[in-house]
Design an enzyme around this catalytic site. Structure first.
Site, PDB file in Angstrom:
ATOM      1  N   PHE A  12     -27.336 -30.386  19.076  1.00  0.00           N
ATOM      2  CA  PHE A  12     -26.988 -31.933  18.989  1.00  0.00           C
ATOM      3  C   PHE A  12     -26.365 -31.681  16.871  1.00  0.00           C
ATOM      4  O   PHE A  12     -24.990 -32.110  16.854  1.00  0.00           O
ATOM      5  CB  PHE A  12     -27.303 -32.699  19.120  1.00  0.00           C
ATOM      6  N   VAL A  13     -27.251 -31.524  16.576  1.00  0.00           N
ATOM      7  CA  VAL A  13     -26.939 -31.435  15.370  1.00  0.00           C
ATOM      8  C   VAL A  13     -26.676 -30.489  14.676  1.00  0.00           C
ATOM      9  O   VAL A  13     -25.601 -30.518  13.481  1.00  0.00           O
ATOM     10  CB  VAL A  13     -28.706 -31.795  13.983  1.00  0.00           C
ATOM     11  N   ALA A  38     -23.768 -15.935  23.404  1.00  0.00           N
ATOM     12  CA  ALA A  38     -23.147 -14.569  22.418  1.00  0.00           C
ATOM     13  C   ALA A  38     -22.443 -14.895  20.960  1.00  0.00           C
ATOM     14  O   ALA A  38     -22.745 -14.825  19.946  1.00  0.00           O
ATOM     15  CB  ALA A  38     -22.568 -13.456  22.748  1.00  0.00           C
ATOM     16  N   ALA A  72     -33.449 -25.921  14.092  1.00  0.00           N
ATOM     17  CA  ALA A  72     -34.257 -25.625  15.058  1.00  0.00           C
ATOM     18  C   ALA A  72     -35.423 -25.673  15.043  1.00  0.00           C
ATOM     19  O   ALA A  72     -36.523 -26.125  13.971  1.00  0.00           O
ATOM     20  CB  ALA A  72     -34.341 -23.520  15.450  1.00  0.00           C
ATOM     21  N   ARG A  74     -39.308 -27.829  17.467  1.00  0.00           N
ATOM     22  CA  ARG A  74     -40.039 -28.401  18.127  1.00  0.00           C
ATOM     23  C   ARG A  74     -39.742 -29.982  18.188  1.00  0.00           C
ATOM     24  O   ARG A  74     -40.493 -30.702  17.529  1.00  0.00           O
ATOM     25  CB  ARG A  74     -40.902 -27.958  18.721  1.00  0.00           C
ATOM     26  N   SER A 117     -38.030 -34.457   8.592  1.00  0.00           N
ATOM     27  CA  SER A 117     -37.983 -36.179   9.538  1.00  0.00           C
ATOM     28  C   SER A 117     -38.182 -37.269   8.821  1.00  0.00           C
ATOM     29  O   SER A 117     -39.861 -36.633   7.806  1.00  0.00           O
ATOM     30  CB  SER A 117     -38.631 -35.639  10.770  1.00  0.00           C
ATOM     31  N   TYR A 142     -45.874 -34.314  15.843  1.00  0.00           N
ATOM     32  CA  TYR A 142     -44.367 -34.014  15.541  1.00  0.00           C
ATOM     33  C   TYR A 142     -44.582 -33.954  13.504  1.00  0.00           C
ATOM     34  O   TYR A 142     -44.005 -33.234  12.971  1.00  0.00           O
ATOM     35  CB  TYR A 142     -43.921 -34.815  16.265  1.00  0.00           C
ATOM     36  N   LYS A 146     -44.141 -31.566  10.871  1.00  0.00           N
ATOM     37  CA  LYS A 146     -43.071 -31.124   9.550  1.00  0.00           C
ATOM     38  C   LYS A 146     -43.477 -31.317   8.427  1.00  0.00           C
ATOM     39  O   LYS A 146     -43.165 -30.332   7.707  1.00  0.00           O
ATOM     40  CB  LYS A 146     -41.879 -32.486  10.488  1.00  0.00           C
TER      41      LYS A 146
END
Length: 320
Positions: A12-13, A38, A72, A74, A117, A142, A146
């Site tokens: 999305f980002v 690819a 990228a 989780r 975040s 999370y 981070k």
């Protein structure tokens, strides 16, 4: 112009960051977990990255790269069902980030930009917005992962020649966003009654286009080196006001109605959705003055402009 590797380029980002960087004339490559892809956004070549962990060989992806934009991760998951969520978040967000930073440094990459975040600062604010000067206070797995990744990046940068820039964002919205924002957008477009008018909270948001432009300015700006920036649209909204503006952006009438907060919280407890109710009723504000001052950055889109683009997208999706 720089050669830039964008991890999570098809997300999305990532797709918006690739679009923004491409428009600025940079050469871009990306990573994806999809082995069948690819080519990514803006027809950029992609490297297949099956897992983010200590064992990942990043050398082909970082070879010849000037700047890495690490998106990228989780991502935060409400009601995470993993038996050990912190270990899972650490494996990807901490260990994977460390292996990338070390490989980038060894390859002579000049700068690593890490999307973190606001959950590093904490979960809620009470009248005083979060800033870069606050002591980090992550609560969930999370946010902890981070924060630990931020510290690892700083440590690697201090011991090597690679520069680091960290951006902490609140909720990001825009076309293709998923999660609670997409659920709310669907409810607005379907004209469902929403019992949210009694909520008097204040939450910061950032439109994906604004986040992409903030990342892009960090590619070469000399004042970004070694800094941490909080990024938002600069226009904090209550949940009820957000719904009103979403409805206005979609050119429909909102269906807000009054419901006492204690009823919302009780319903959340009974339905096992307490975290969701907390997120829509509590405040989380950030002060993004630092990036405006240090980098002379300003949001390219107002909240209303961002919502118009976003709701136009969801109109096409949910009115089919």
């Amino acid at each position: 112009m720089s050669k830039i590797l964008v991890t999570g380029a098809t997300g999305f980002v990532g797709r918006e960051v690739c679009r923004d960087l491409h428009q600025r004339g940079h050469t871009i490559t990306g990573t994806t977990r999809n082995k069948d892809l690819a080519v990514g956004p803006e027809n950029i070549p992609l490297y297949h990255v099956p897992e983010f962990n200590n064992d990942m060989d990043w050398s082909p992806a970082v070879a010849g790269v000037d700047v890495v934009v690490h998106l990228a991760a989780r991502v935060h998951q409400i009601n995470d069902r993993s038996p050990d969520p912190l270990s899972e978040y650490r494996r990807v967000n901490l260990d994977g980030t460390k292996s990338l930073a070390l490989a980038a440094s060894a390859a002579g990459v000049r700068r690593l930009i890490f999307l973190s975040s606001i959950k590093v600062n904490g979960e809620l604010t009470h009248g005083e917005p979060f800033s870069e000067d606050d002591h980090p206070d992550p609560v969930d797995a999370y946010g902890i992962s981070k924060w630990e990744a931020e510290q690892a990046i700083r440590d690697i940068a201090a011991k090597n020649s690679i520069e680091s820039v960290i951006l902490r964002s609140p909720l990001v919205y825009g076309p293709y966003v998923s999660g609670n924002f997409a659920v709310l957008a669907r409810a607005v477009i379907k004209k469902r009654p929403l019992p949210l008018s009694a909520i008097a909270n204040s939450r910061s948001l950032v439109y994906v286009g604004n986040l992409a432009s903030a990342i892009s300015i960090c590619i070469d700006h000399p004042n970004a080196q070694g800094e941490t920036f909080l990024v938002s649209d600069g226009d904090d909204l209550s949940t009820g006001e957000l719904v009103r503006r979403m409805a206005k952006a979609a050119r429909i009438k909102d269906r807000l109605f009054y419901c006492p907060l204690w009823v919302l919280h009780a319903a959340g407890m009974i339905a096992g959705r307490r975290q969701v109710i907390d997120r829509i009723t509590e405040s989380l504000e950030i002060n993004s003055d630092k990036i405006l001052r240090v980098l002379s950055w300003s949001p390219s889109y107002s909240v209303d402009e961002g919502l118009r683009v976003t709701m136009r997208f969801f109109n096409m999706i949910f009115r089919r």
